[in-house]
Design a protein around this motif. Structure first.
Motif, PDB file in Angstrom:
ATOM      1  N   THR A 398     -20.726   4.126  32.374  1.00  0.00           N
ATOM      2  CA  THR A 398     -21.331   4.238  31.051  1.00  0.00           C
ATOM      3  C   THR A 398     -20.292   4.818  30.107  1.00  0.00           C
ATOM      4  OG1 THR A 398     -22.203   6.444  31.530  1.00  0.00           O
ATOM      5  CG2 THR A 398     -23.636   4.550  32.003  1.00  0.00           C
ATOM      6  N   VAL A 399     -20.499   4.622  28.798  1.00  0.00           N
ATOM      7  CA  VAL A 399     -19.507   5.084  27.831  1.00  0.00           C
ATOM      8  C   VAL A 399     -20.208   5.578  26.582  1.00  0.00           C
ATOM      9  CG1 VAL A 399     -19.217   2.744  26.928  1.00  0.00           C
ATOM     10  CG2 VAL A 399     -17.436   4.437  26.525  1.00  0.00           C
ATOM     11  N   ALA A 400     -19.640   6.642  26.001  1.00  0.00           N
ATOM     12  CA  ALA A 400     -20.094   7.163  24.712  1.00  0.00           C
ATOM     13  C   ALA A 400     -18.877   7.298  23.814  1.00  0.00           C
ATOM     14  CB  ALA A 400     -20.782   8.521  24.882  1.00  0.00           C
ATOM     15  N   PHE A 401     -18.949   6.742  22.602  1.00  0.00           N
ATOM     16  CA  PHE A 401     -17.833   6.826  21.661  1.00  0.00           C
ATOM     17  C   PHE A 401     -18.036   8.085  20.814  1.00  0.00           C
ATOM     18  CE2 PHE A 401     -18.299   2.308  22.669  1.00  0.00           C
ATOM     19  CZ  PHE A 401     -17.009   2.032  23.119  1.00  0.00           C
ATOM     20  N   ASN A 402     -17.314   9.142  21.176  1.00  0.00           N
ATOM     21  CA  ASN A 402     -17.585  10.454  20.595  1.00  0.00           C
ATOM     22  C   ASN A 402     -16.350  11.313  20.347  1.00  0.00           C
ATOM     23  OD1 ASN A 402     -16.928  10.979  23.248  1.00  0.00           O
ATOM     24  ND2 ASN A 402     -18.947  11.755  23.823  1.00  0.00           N
ATOM     25  N   VAL A 403     -15.157  10.722  20.441  1.00  0.00           N
ATOM     26  CA  VAL A 403     -13.935  11.501  20.236  1.00  0.00           C
ATOM     27  C   VAL A 403     -13.136  10.880  19.097  1.00  0.00           C
ATOM     28  CG1 VAL A 403     -11.849  12.441  21.301  1.00  0.00           C
ATOM     29  CG2 VAL A 403     -13.892  12.041  22.702  1.00  0.00           C
ATOM     30  N   PRO A 404     -13.281  11.386  17.861  1.00  0.00           N
ATOM     31  CA  PRO A 404     -12.545  10.806  16.728  1.00  0.00           C
ATOM     32  C   PRO A 404     -11.038  10.844  16.960  1.00  0.00           C
ATOM     33  CG  PRO A 404     -14.243  12.307  15.958  1.00  0.00           C
ATOM     34  CD  PRO A 404     -14.155  12.495  17.443  1.00  0.00           C
ATOM     35  N   ASN A 405     -10.380   9.725  16.600  1.00  0.00           N
ATOM     36  CA  ASN A 405      -8.934   9.620  16.812  1.00  0.00           C
ATOM     37  C   ASN A 405      -8.178   9.272  15.543  1.00  0.00           C
ATOM     38  OD1 ASN A 405      -6.583   7.414  17.559  1.00  0.00           O
ATOM     39  ND2 ASN A 405      -6.586   9.177  18.962  1.00  0.00           N
ATOM     40  N   ARG A 406      -8.826   8.508  14.636  1.00  0.00           N
ATOM     41  CA  ARG A 406      -8.139   8.087  13.414  1.00  0.00           C
ATOM     42  C   ARG A 406      -9.175   7.747  12.354  1.00  0.00           C
ATOM     43  NH1 ARG A 406      -4.747   3.367  14.803  1.00  0.00           N
ATOM     44  NH2 ARG A 406      -6.488   2.004  14.306  1.00  0.00           N
ATOM     45  N   ASN A 407      -8.829   8.045  11.104  1.00  0.00           N
ATOM     46  CA  ASN A 407      -9.695   7.679   9.992  1.00  0.00           C
ATOM     47  C   ASN A 407      -8.818   7.579   8.751  1.00  0.00           C
ATOM     48  OD1 ASN A 407     -11.810   7.123   8.318  1.00  0.00           O
ATOM     49  ND2 ASN A 407     -12.756   9.158   8.428  1.00  0.00           N
ATOM     50  N   THR A 408      -8.586   6.360   8.261  1.00  0.00           N
ATOM     51  CA  THR A 408      -7.670   6.162   7.140  1.00  0.00           C
ATOM     52  C   THR A 408      -8.280   5.242   6.091  1.00  0.00           C
ATOM     53  OG1 THR A 408      -6.572   4.223   8.105  1.00  0.00           O
ATOM     54  CG2 THR A 408      -5.671   6.375   8.670  1.00  0.00           C
ATOM     55  N   VAL A 409      -7.850   5.444   4.870  1.00  0.00           N
ATOM     56  CA  VAL A 409      -8.101   4.493   3.787  1.00  0.00           C
ATOM     57  C   VAL A 409      -6.748   4.154   3.192  1.00  0.00           C
ATOM     58  CG1 VAL A 409     -10.409   5.333   3.303  1.00  0.00           C
ATOM     59  CG2 VAL A 409      -8.471   6.322   2.085  1.00  0.00           C
ATOM     60  N   SER A 410      -6.558   2.911   2.780  1.00  0.00           N
ATOM     61  CA  SER A 410      -5.274   2.522   2.198  1.00  0.00           C
ATOM     62  C   SER A 410      -5.487   1.454   1.145  1.00  0.00           C
ATOM     63  CB  SER A 410      -4.298   2.016   3.267  1.00  0.00           C
ATOM     64  OG  SER A 410      -4.771   0.830   3.869  1.00  0.00           O
ATOM     65  N   ASP A 411      -4.572   1.423   0.199  1.00  0.00           N
ATOM     66  CA  ASP A 411      -4.609   0.428  -0.879  1.00  0.00           C
ATOM     67  C   ASP A 411      -3.200  -0.110  -1.045  1.00  0.00           C
ATOM     68  OD1 ASP A 411      -5.019  -1.136  -3.058  1.00  0.00           O
ATOM     69  OD2 ASP A 411      -5.587   0.472  -4.428  1.00  0.00           O
ATOM     70  N   VAL A 412      -3.040  -1.411  -0.807  1.00  0.00           N
ATOM     71  CA  VAL A 412      -1.752  -2.074  -0.981  1.00  0.00           C
ATOM     72  C   VAL A 412      -1.823  -2.932  -2.237  1.00  0.00           C
ATOM     73  CG1 VAL A 412      -0.265  -3.908  -0.095  1.00  0.00           C
ATOM     74  CG2 VAL A 412      -1.039  -2.091   1.423  1.00  0.00           C
ATOM     75  N   GLU A 413      -0.880  -2.717  -3.126  1.00  0.00           N
ATOM     76  CA  GLU A 413      -0.769  -3.539  -4.322  1.00  0.00           C
ATOM     77  C   GLU A 413       0.623  -4.151  -4.323  1.00  0.00           C
ATOM     78  OE1 GLU A 413      -1.978  -3.260  -9.056  1.00  0.00           O
ATOM     79  OE2 GLU A 413      -1.510  -1.438  -7.935  1.00  0.00           O
ATOM     80  N   PHE A 414       0.696  -5.451  -4.531  1.00  0.00           N
ATOM     81  CA  PHE A 414       2.012  -6.080  -4.525  1.00  0.00           C
ATOM     82  C   PHE A 414       2.124  -7.065  -5.682  1.00  0.00           C
ATOM     83  CE2 PHE A 414      -0.615  -8.698  -1.702  1.00  0.00           C
ATOM     84  CZ  PHE A 414      -0.347  -9.987  -2.122  1.00  0.00           C
ATOM     85  N   PHE A 415       3.362  -7.204  -6.132  1.00  0.00           N
ATOM     86  CA  PHE A 415       3.681  -8.169  -7.181  1.00  0.00           C
ATOM     87  C   PHE A 415       4.956  -8.876  -6.782  1.00  0.00           C
ATOM     88  CE2 PHE A 415       6.239  -9.328 -10.861  1.00  0.00           C
ATOM     89  CZ  PHE A 415       5.367 -10.204 -11.507  1.00  0.00           C
ATOM     90  N   SER A 416       4.978 -10.185  -6.983  1.00  0.00           N
ATOM     91  CA  SER A 416       6.149 -10.982  -6.609  1.00  0.00           C
ATOM     92  C   SER A 416       6.476 -11.960  -7.726  1.00  0.00           C
ATOM     93  CB  SER A 416       5.876 -11.778  -5.325  1.00  0.00           C
ATOM     94  OG  SER A 416       5.436 -10.944  -4.281  1.00  0.00           O
ATOM     95  N   ALA A 417       7.755 -12.208  -7.878  1.00  0.00           N
ATOM     96  CA  ALA A 417       8.241 -13.245  -8.792  1.00  0.00           C
ATOM     97  C   ALA A 417       9.358 -13.987  -8.071  1.00  0.00           C
ATOM     98  CB  ALA A 417       8.743 -12.644 -10.095  1.00  0.00           C
ATOM     99  N   TYR A 418       9.359 -15.309  -8.171  1.00  0.00           N
ATOM    100  CA  TYR A 418      10.351 -16.062  -7.415  1.00  0.00           C
ATOM    101  C   TYR A 418      10.750 -17.326  -8.164  1.00  0.00           C
ATOM    102  CZ  TYR A 418       5.809 -17.916  -5.898  1.00  0.00           C
ATOM    103  OH  TYR A 418       4.525 -18.406  -5.864  1.00  0.00           O
ATOM    104  N   VAL A 419      11.933 -17.793  -7.816  1.00  0.00           N
ATOM    105  CA  VAL A 419      12.458 -19.014  -8.396  1.00  0.00           C
ATOM    106  C   VAL A 419      13.147 -19.805  -7.288  1.00  0.00           C
ATOM    107  CG1 VAL A 419      14.620 -17.901  -9.085  1.00  0.00           C
ATOM    108  CG2 VAL A 419      13.911 -20.031 -10.207  1.00  0.00           C
ATOM    109  N   GLN A 420      12.959 -21.098  -7.304  1.00  0.00           N
ATOM    110  CA  GLN A 420      13.572 -21.979  -6.309  1.00  0.00           C
ATOM    111  C   GLN A 420      14.035 -23.253  -6.997  1.00  0.00           C
ATOM    112  OE1 GLN A 420      11.790 -23.144  -2.176  1.00  0.00           O
ATOM    113  NE2 GLN A 420      11.104 -24.703  -3.613  1.00  0.00           N
ATOM    114  N   ASP A 421      15.180 -23.755  -6.583  1.00  0.00           N
ATOM    115  CA  ASP A 421      15.712 -25.002  -7.132  1.00  0.00           C
ATOM    116  C   ASP A 421      16.011 -25.957  -5.980  1.00  0.00           C
ATOM    117  OD1 ASP A 421      16.678 -26.940  -8.787  1.00  0.00           O
ATOM    118  OD2 ASP A 421      18.454 -25.827  -9.459  1.00  0.00           O
TER     119      ASP A 421
END
Length: 696
Positions: A398-421
């Protein structure tokens, strides 16, 4: 965490109206019947792609290795997952993904995130369906110029089915010998001369050879396309996915002779090493997409894509956390629960301009991309009533999930500009060159254990790409290319940054490649590529603790790839290839990268005896591979295997077809893939799938 919708819509409008894009699937083509820019194909062979360059370009004129699996081949082989597809693509190794996600290794680079939908990032950890997919494209090598961060070994792009102006109603049902079944529908109808609607939907019950392993998934995807005058098209798509299945992490390893690699334990092919009723993964996903494209002028193309995705996923598992002590000994067990939410907002815009400067013809691409990806993730370890599993007398704890190990929040913002010929120098020489600027900004908070720890990092990177194509004949090209990509220290899922990682430069991928492509005839082509891929500042999961990453320095993957696709005769179609890969820590041949077999080969054949009856046969060979990076003599090695598949097809009428696919025809015992040294998947025994299709 939720998006501020008004601000994101404002950004999308700015991108849509500033720098337009060439879309990857517009609504209608010139004859107002089929979809354009998804890439042309006939049978098993594709002739062009928009993914590799973001312009509609013949494969012959793209300086890189590309494999395309068409809809016809997906159906002929009765593929139901990306793993099914990729096992037949040499140079691509399927990973176990802890039984809850797609995970692959391309040219020695393991990833859970280098997946795209119509060229837009699709990086959440889940199983991707094929019911609404027109084709799957596998691009090899680093391609940050087109796709941004990641993609160090290559990317997988799924091209979505789009509305057409012809009326059709299609459906299929299938069942396999394990009891799994599915039903799906593909309905298309023009509402008038300017509007068409397509609806794809699927329901499937999953069941395999492993004890207690089952699941279900249903999904539906309405897509409406508008023709706005002669030169403009608009597409609106919404997909809903609900996936509920058992997480199965396979079998453990066992020691062999002292000083020799561990091997997967035998005799437990069907034994479940989790806990029935506990091991489960749930996913609810909603993905909305807007696509707009058109002609500003005869030589100026415009298109844009905006994608919003909302994903809510949890998986819980009990798994083998060590090697078996003996053939009938014990195995250590561990457990954890891992809920994740993710919201993706991504907007792309490109402008494609065809011009000439003297004797040179140019196809110029100007593009920008903006993305905002918000994530929450936590992990809770489980307490087991027994931390060992007795192989001689299996009893589930049997198993009980009762030992906290990680808790995160994150926000990724990215901007890109590119040129190809894309430069054409006369009829025999082409050059593809470009640069991409990426700004990657991550901010987050570790909310565990006692004191909140903010983390943040900004990276500004320039990614170059240059390729030379020489065409001694119209149907032959010789090419060389150089490309780079990068991966921020927050990894491909950007869940956290340790204090040490915050100060480290991104990982860099550099690819050198030469190759040749030959269209032997219009519907048969072959490709040969030689490459070297260097990864600097490399990290990998610690073999002793896969939840921790370790720095390994610089890795190098050298290899050769050969592929063939198309019609050998009017009755015989093939798709296959061979790859050789040597993936090591640079300067240290002992330290070999995990899940990179030196040799892979596959070939699928279909032969049409007449207008109604056909047969298929396929073979997959994979040499031995290490389950994780080889750092010691006892690192687990998966043995080589060869699997043969077969199929029969019969057209009952012009509207109804039936087929029988048999996987593992000779009932070979093998280990198909792994997650680490002690989570190894067992290959399925011989099994059949019967499918019936109808279309009116």
């Amino acid at each position: 965490m939720r998006y501020s919708i008004p601000s994101n819509i404002a950004i999308a409008v700015a991108i849509l109206t500033s720098n337009p894009v060439l879309a990857e699937d517009a609504a209608f083509d010139d004859d107002s019947r089929t979809i354009i820019v998804t890439g042309a194909s006939k049978g098993y062979v594709a002739s062009n792609s928009v993914t590799a360059t973001k312009t509609d370009t013949p494969l012959l004129d793209i300086p890189q290795s590309i494999s395309v699996v068409t809809r016809e081949q997906l159906e002929d082989q009765s593929h139901h997952s990306l793993a099914d597809v990729l096992r037949y693509v040499p140079g691509t190794t399927v990973g176990q993904g802890e039984g809850n996600r797609d995970q692959i290794t391309l040219r020695g680079q393991n990833t859970t995130a280098d997946f795209f939908l119509d060229g837009v990032r699709d990086d959440v950890q889940y199983y991707r369906g094929l019911y609404n997919i027109e084709r799957v494209e596998i691009l090899k090598g680093p391609y940050a110029l087109i796709f941004g961060r990641g993609g160090g070994g290559g990317i997988i792009n799924r091209v979505q089915k789009s509305p057409q102006t012809e009326v059709f109603y299609a459906g299929q049902a299938s069942i396999n010998s394990f009891g799994a079944y599915d039903v799906s529908a593909d309905l298309n109808a023009p509402l008038n001369d300017a509007i068409a609607v397509r609806l794809n939907a699927v329901y499937e019950e999953q069941k395999g050879h492993r004890d207690f392993v089952d699941g279900s998934r249903y999904a539906w995807n309405p897509y409406i396309a508008f023709k706005l005058g002669e030169d403009w098209k608009l597409g609106l798509s919404y997909e809903y996915v609900d996936d509920d299945r058992v997480t199965d992490r396979g079998v453990p390893s066992i020691a062999t002779t002292t000083g020799q690699p561990n091997k997967p334990i035998s005799g437990f092919r069907d034994q479940f090493f989790g806990v029935p009723g506990v091991n489960r993964t749930w996913l609810e996903a909603q993905i909305a997409k807007l696509r707009l494209d058109g002609q500003i002028a005869d030589n100026l193309s415009f298109s844009a894509t905006v994608l919003y995705g909302d994903y809510d996923k949890t998986y819980e598992n009990v798994f083998a956390n060590g090697a078996a002590t003996a053939q009938n000994g014990t195995v250590a067990l561990s457990a954890y629960s891992d809920p994740t939410t993710r919201e993706n907002f991504i907007a792309q815009s490109n402008l494609v301009w065809d011009i000439s400067t003297g004797p040179l013809a140019h196809k110029l691409l100007f593009g920008i991309e903006y993305g905002d990806q918000k994530s929450t993730n936590s992990r809770v370890n489980g307490t087991l009533s027994s931390s060992t599993f007795n192989l001689a007398n299996p009893v589930f704890p049997t198993v009980a999930f009762n030992v906290p190990n990680r808790n995160t929040v994150s926000d990724v913002e990215f901007f890109s500009a590119y040129v190809q010929d894309q430069i054409s120098i006369g009829e025999h020489i082409d050059v593809v060159a470009g640069l991409r600027y990426d700004r990657f900004d991550i901010e987050g908070v570790d909310l565990f254990p006692l004191v909140d720890r903010p983390f943040a990092r900004k990276d500004d990177k320039i990614s170059p790409r240059v390729g030379l194509i020489i065409k001694p004949r119209e149907n032959i090209s010789l090419y060389s290319s150089y490309s780079q990509s990068f991966l921020p220290r927050s990894g491909d899922q950007f869940l956290t940054l340790s204090a040490t990682q915050q100060n480290l430069a991104p990982e860099k991928f550099t690819n050198y490649e030469i190759g040749a492509k030959w269209d032997i005839r219009p519907h048969l082509n072959v490709t040969l590529a030689l490459f070297q891929l260097d990864r600097s500042n490399a990290t990998t999961p610690d073999p002793a603790n896969p939840l921790v990453t370790v720095n390994v320095g610089e890795t190098r993957t050298k290899g050769v790839e050969f592929s063939v696709a198309g019609q050998v005769t009017s009755q015989w179609q093939v798709h296959g290839g061979y790859s050789y890969q040597d993936a090591t820590l640079a300067g240290n041949d002992f330290v070999r990268l995990g899940q990179v077999p030196k040799h892979q080969a596959s070939l699928w054949n279909r032969y049409d005896f007449n207008d109604r009856l056909a047969a298929g046969v396929g073979i997959i060979h994979q040499s031995s591979q290490f389950a994780a990076i080889r750092t010691s003599e006892t690192t687990t090695r998966l043995p080589a295997f060869t699997r043969v598949d077969a199929a029969l097809y019969y057209d009952v009428s012009d509207n109804v077809q039936v087929q029988l696919n048999v996987e593992n025809l000779f009932d070979t015992a093998y280990f198909s893939d792994a997650h680490n040294n002690n989570n190894i998947s067992t290959g399925a025994p011989i099994n059949g799938r019967f499918t019936i299709r109808a279309k009116i």
